[in-house]
Write a protein that holds these residues in place. Structure first.
Motif, PDB file in Angstrom:
ATOM      1  N   LEU A 267     -12.793 -69.690 -67.620  1.00 35.30           N
ATOM      2  CA  LEU A 267     -14.405 -69.650 -67.300  1.00 35.30           C
ATOM      3  C   LEU A 267     -15.128 -69.576 -68.605  1.00 35.30           C
ATOM      4  N   HIS A 268     -14.721 -69.195 -69.669  1.00 36.60           N
ATOM      5  CA  HIS A 268     -15.401 -69.344 -70.891  1.00 36.60           C
ATOM      6  C   HIS A 268     -15.204 -70.566 -71.329  1.00 36.60           C
ATOM      7  N   SER A 269     -13.889 -71.024 -71.565  1.00 37.95           N
ATOM      8  CA  SER A 269     -13.703 -72.304 -72.419  1.00 37.95           C
ATOM      9  C   SER A 269     -14.154 -73.674 -71.760  1.00 37.95           C
ATOM     10  N   VAL A 270     -14.344 -73.484 -70.539  1.00 39.34           N
ATOM     11  CA  VAL A 270     -14.708 -74.673 -69.490  1.00 39.34           C
ATOM     12  C   VAL A 270     -16.233 -75.053 -69.856  1.00 39.34           C
ATOM     13  N   MET A 271     -17.065 -74.068 -70.454  1.00 38.76           N
ATOM     14  CA  MET A 271     -18.247 -74.312 -71.145  1.00 38.76           C
ATOM     15  C   MET A 271     -18.006 -75.412 -72.075  1.00 38.76           C
ATOM     16  N   MET A 272     -17.306 -75.471 -72.959  1.00 40.40           N
ATOM     17  CA  MET A 272     -16.893 -76.295 -74.076  1.00 40.40           C
ATOM     18  C   MET A 272     -16.570 -77.561 -73.481  1.00 40.40           C
ATOM     19  N   GLN A 273     -15.771 -77.518 -72.686  1.00 40.77           N
ATOM     20  CA  GLN A 273     -15.511 -78.980 -71.925  1.00 40.77           C
ATOM     21  C   GLN A 273     -16.884 -79.793 -71.323  1.00 40.77           C
ATOM     22  N   SER A 351     -17.907 -75.877 -86.991  1.00 45.90           N
ATOM     23  CA  SER A 351     -18.218 -74.832 -87.810  1.00 45.90           C
ATOM     24  C   SER A 351     -17.488 -73.532 -87.353  1.00 45.90           C
ATOM     25  N   ILE A 352     -16.779 -72.608 -88.130  1.00 45.22           N
ATOM     26  CA  ILE A 352     -16.292 -71.528 -87.734  1.00 45.22           C
ATOM     27  C   ILE A 352     -17.088 -70.414 -87.117  1.00 45.22           C
ATOM     28  N   VAL A 353     -18.435 -70.754 -87.751  1.00 48.42           N
ATOM     29  CA  VAL A 353     -19.458 -69.721 -87.233  1.00 48.42           C
ATOM     30  C   VAL A 353     -20.443 -70.383 -86.248  1.00 48.42           C
ATOM     31  N   SER A 354     -19.832 -70.467 -84.765  1.00 53.34           N
ATOM     32  CA  SER A 354     -20.438 -71.187 -83.864  1.00 53.34           C
ATOM     33  C   SER A 354     -20.168 -70.762 -82.431  1.00 53.34           C
ATOM     34  N   ARG A 355     -20.803 -71.216 -81.288  1.00 50.76           N
ATOM     35  CA  ARG A 355     -20.269 -70.727 -80.112  1.00 50.76           C
ATOM     36  C   ARG A 355     -18.900 -71.265 -79.770  1.00 50.76           C
ATOM     37  N   SER A 357     -16.375 -71.679 -81.613  1.00 47.81           N
ATOM     38  CA  SER A 357     -15.091 -70.843 -82.381  1.00 47.81           C
ATOM     39  C   SER A 357     -15.155 -69.517 -81.570  1.00 47.81           C
ATOM     40  N   SER A 358     -16.454 -68.821 -81.125  1.00 47.99           N
ATOM     41  CA  SER A 358     -16.290 -67.855 -80.366  1.00 47.99           C
ATOM     42  C   SER A 358     -15.695 -67.590 -78.996  1.00 47.99           C
ATOM     43  N   PHE A 359     -15.851 -68.855 -78.488  1.00 46.41           N
ATOM     44  CA  PHE A 359     -14.976 -69.071 -77.327  1.00 46.41           C
ATOM     45  C   PHE A 359     -13.595 -69.386 -77.633  1.00 46.41           C
ATOM     46  N   LEU A 360     -13.182 -69.992 -78.571  1.00 54.49           N
ATOM     47  CA  LEU A 360     -11.715 -70.250 -78.980  1.00 54.49           C
ATOM     48  C   LEU A 360     -11.377 -68.930 -79.096  1.00 54.49           C
ATOM     49  N   PHE A 361     -11.732 -68.116 -79.912  1.00 53.16           N
ATOM     50  CA  PHE A 361     -11.222 -66.839 -80.428  1.00 53.16           C
ATOM     51  C   PHE A 361     -11.078 -65.856 -78.956  1.00 53.16           C
ATOM     52  N   LEU A 419     -24.690 -66.892 -81.326  1.00 57.56           N
ATOM     53  CA  LEU A 419     -24.306 -67.886 -82.115  1.00 57.56           C
ATOM     54  C   LEU A 419     -24.688 -69.166 -81.244  1.00 57.56           C
ATOM     55  N   ALA A 420     -25.029 -70.000 -82.212  1.00 54.06           N
ATOM     56  CA  ALA A 420     -25.358 -71.312 -81.793  1.00 54.06           C
ATOM     57  C   ALA A 420     -24.324 -72.436 -81.481  1.00 54.06           C
TER      58      ALA A 420
END
Length: 686
Positions: A267-273, A351-355, A357-361, A419-420
């Motif tokens: 449910l979190h990572s699907v937003m990246m797709q 960027s490692i400082v981004s929305r 990367s937070s979803f990935l972590f 994060l943006a």
């Protein structure tokens, strides 16, 4: 009625098998452009209708089993084993899922019910829904085969007729157990639908991201059911088992938790797709793994693969699940490697400082938690296979690993929204993180000043206080982060529209319900973690009590007024009456019980709980001293437990908000200049 139920199951199996065969043939003809004697569209339509009819057939079988329970038909072995004449009607109904065969029937009924809804909505995307329907029918065939061959719920009792049954397991004779299993199953079974959509979309190389939006909505609904089911199970364990806790890392508890973790990651990572075209392969496998974990969890409970207070006796049915898991995993692997060129990522992590990367972590941490819990749960099976004896991983192992992981996840719930997308500037970091950091550090200082000392870890009464301190502090920071984001958005809407605060807050939330529903879920998770952290300060005391004896625990004093017995046709009860005082003031009277059920010749505990937002007073009737006949009373003082249930309620509310249709009202006229609408939409974008 048993004959009708058996016939209904056999009919459902035939209909599901036809749906699988005809649907597969129609899809093959459409993919190859083959026109047979029957047009593929007509063949697919007959398969869809057969799938709908299978739901009606399984519903008939479920009705037949419930009818047998209510009419005390003890010629059916399942009814004899799980009901009796004196059983309350509500629990006669819950007998449907109290045993292995009945619970598998509930599984099949809910699965065909989901299929019924899916097939009614087929016009949304005829071809995608045809793939999903066919895949779902394959799962239906497996579970119906279980009901027809190794676990028939309508098997007749072999032996002399019995006047009464063995009765329902006393642990299940509790109001929440009428709701908890169906909710849990709605979550478990519901993940079959996202699995069917994901596998179908991959097979047909579905263009675009429409399938992921459909899958996300189904996943969110089933995730909600599973969340409610897990929380009801926690409350049942807390109120019935009498050990003073709500989560003991029991294998079957873990089995329900595993797919929850992977579904949460999806449910979190699907937003990246959806937004960036990233993590396509990752998301497909998250859905596949979630479904496989639900089947594994069903095997743990139904097949008796592990020992648990929830599990049924070990049986050969586990072999069926093992084969099904292997075949399903093989199909997923084959389809993935055949079609993986379709899952090419459109963008890279910038960027490692981004929305992103937070979803990935967040995903990585959730999967680490999932693997850890899975390893600890299956370790007895693995150890028996390797060395011939079972070695069980207890709660200390899980707590040692899960608590730090949970705290890191809690931190991410606050960091991610600040994060943006793509990259976050240093200026934005300073602006967004100052107040949450101040709240985190300030709350830690206040808590230490109030007596939570992390350096006293060696003190038995302060075990876990360092984790509690970190949890409370991070919780404060996350709460401030959520509030500042929301208030910033409200301020922008007020500037653009000239409306008052309440109207602007309502407009912002309705225009961005998915985002702010997610924030509300995060706030609920904070409240839940606060409740969990209170366990670091639990107290307990046990003693034998006669008339007038008292127990002091914390600020509470419990005085024994009497202890007596009572009986009814279903059980005999033994209970004590205890007056509870807070200083000189009498608060309430509590009556913990111990019941002896006549039909099953077993005992159970009915806990007495006095709950406040700050602490729970939890009293257990342990039994009587055989020498003095006086009751043995155990008392727990459990701080902040109520916040667990409050947090779950907030999570449910946030999920409903996320599922609500997005509302786009026109702005009212205002003296304040209104920027273009796309600029306002940016405020609440995910």
């Amino acid at each position: 009625m048993p004959q009708f139920g058996s016939f209904a199951l056999l009919l459902a199996l035939v209909l599901s098998a036809y749906t699988l065969f005809a649907g597969s043939l129609a899809l093959f003809q459409m993919a190859r452009g083959i026109v047979g004697r029957i047009a593929p569209e007509r063949l697919a339509e007959t398969a869809r209708r057969a799938g709908i009819a299978s739901f009606i057939a399984v519903s008939g079988a479920a009705f037949a089993l419930v009818w047998a329970a209510f009419t005390n038909d003890f010629s059916v072995a399942y009814i004899l084993q799980h009901t009796n004449r004196a059983l309350h009607p509500a629990y006669k109904f819950s007998a449907l899922w109290s045993g292995q065969e009945g619970s598998l029937l509930l599984w099949s009924w809910l699965l065909t019910g989901y299929g019924f809804v899916l097939r009614l909505r087929h016009r949304e995307d005829v071809r995608l829904y045809a793939y999903a329907s066919t895949i779902l029918s394959a799962v239906q065939v497996f579970f119906l085969l279980l009901l027809v061959i190794p676990a028939p719920p309508f098997a007749l009792f072999q032996g002399a007729p019995r006047a009464d049954g063995n009765g329902l397991n006393p642990l299940l004779q509790y109001p929440e157990m009428v709701i908890h299993p169906p909710m849990l199953y709605l979550g478990y079974v519901g993940f079959s639908v996202p699995f069917a959509f994901a596998l179908g979309a991959l097979m047909m190389r579905y263009p675009g991201e429409k399938w992921i939006r459909i899958t996300r909505r189904w996943t969110l609904v089933t995730w909600l059911f599973l969340t409610v089911g897990i929380s009801l199970g926690m409350h049942w364990a807390y109120a019935v088992l009498g050990w003073g806790g709500y989560w003991g890392w029991d294998p079957v508890e873990n089995a329900s938790f595993l797919p929850w973790l992977t579904a949460t990651a999806f449910l979190h990572s699907v937003m990246m797709q959806e937004k960036r075209g990233m993590m396509k392969q990752w998301n497909v496998w998250l859905i596949f793994i979630t479904f496989l974990l639900t089947v594994l969890g069903t095997d743990l409970t139904r097949g008796g693969l592990v020992s648990s207070v929830h599990a049924f006796a070990q049986s050969s049915i586990s072999q069926w699940f093992t084969w099904f898991l292997c075949i399903t995993a093989a199909v997923c692997l084959f389809t993935f490697f055949r079609q993986r060129s379709h899952l090419v990522t459109e963008h890279k992590l910038e960027s490692i400082v981004s929305r992103e990367s937070s979803f990935l972590f967040n995903n990585l941490v959730l999967l680490v938690a999932c693997f850890t819990v899975l390893f600890g749960t299956l370790f007895p099976v693995l150890s028996e296979f390797v060395q011939g004896s079972k070695v069980t991983m207890g709660a200390p192992f899980f707590n040692k690993v899960a608590v730090p992981i949970g705290l890191f996840l809690l931190l991410l719930t606050g960091v991610g929204p600040l994060l943006a997308w793509r990259a976050t500037s240093l200026r934005s970091i300073r602006r967004n993180f100052v107040l949450p950091c101040i709240a985190t550090v300030g709350s830690a200082i206040i808590l230490v000043a109030c007596g939570i000392h992390p350096w006293r870890m060696a003190d038995a009464d302060q075990q876990g206080s360092i984790y509690a301190l970190v949890c409370f502090s991070i919780g404060a920071g996350v709460t401030v982060a959520i509030l500042t984001e929301f208030l910033r958005g409200v301020g922008v809407v007020r500037t653009q529209t000239g409306r008052n605060f309440a109207s602007s807050a309502w407009l912002l939330t309705r225009r961005n319900n998915r985002r702010y529903g997610g924030y509300l879920v995060h706030f609920g998770i904070v409240a839940l973690f606060i409740g969990l952290a209170g366990a670091a300060f639990n107290q307990s005391h046990e003693m034998e009590m006669g008339f007038g004896d008292s127990i002091q625990i914390g600020n509470y004093k419990l005085v024994c007024q009497s202890y007596t017995q009572d009986s009814n046709p279903n059980y005999d009860t033994d209970f004590a009456l205890l007056d509870v005082y807070d200083g000189p003031k009498k608060l309430t009277q509590m009556a913990p019980e111990r019941r002896f059920y006549t039909a099953s010749q077993t005992t159970s505990t009915i806990v007495a709980i006095h709950s406040t937002p700050l602490r729970d007073l939890y009293v257990v009737f342990e039994g009587r001293n055989p020498e003095t006949s006086r009751p043995i009373i155990k008392v727990f003082l459990n701080p902040l437990v109520s916040w667990i249930w409050i947090g779950v309620g907030i999570v449910i509310a946030g999920t409903f908000l996320s599922l609500a249709p997005q509302f786009k009202p026109a702005f009212s006229r205002s003296p304040v200049p209104v920027p273009a609408e796309p600029e306002l939409q940016t405020v609440g974008a995910d």
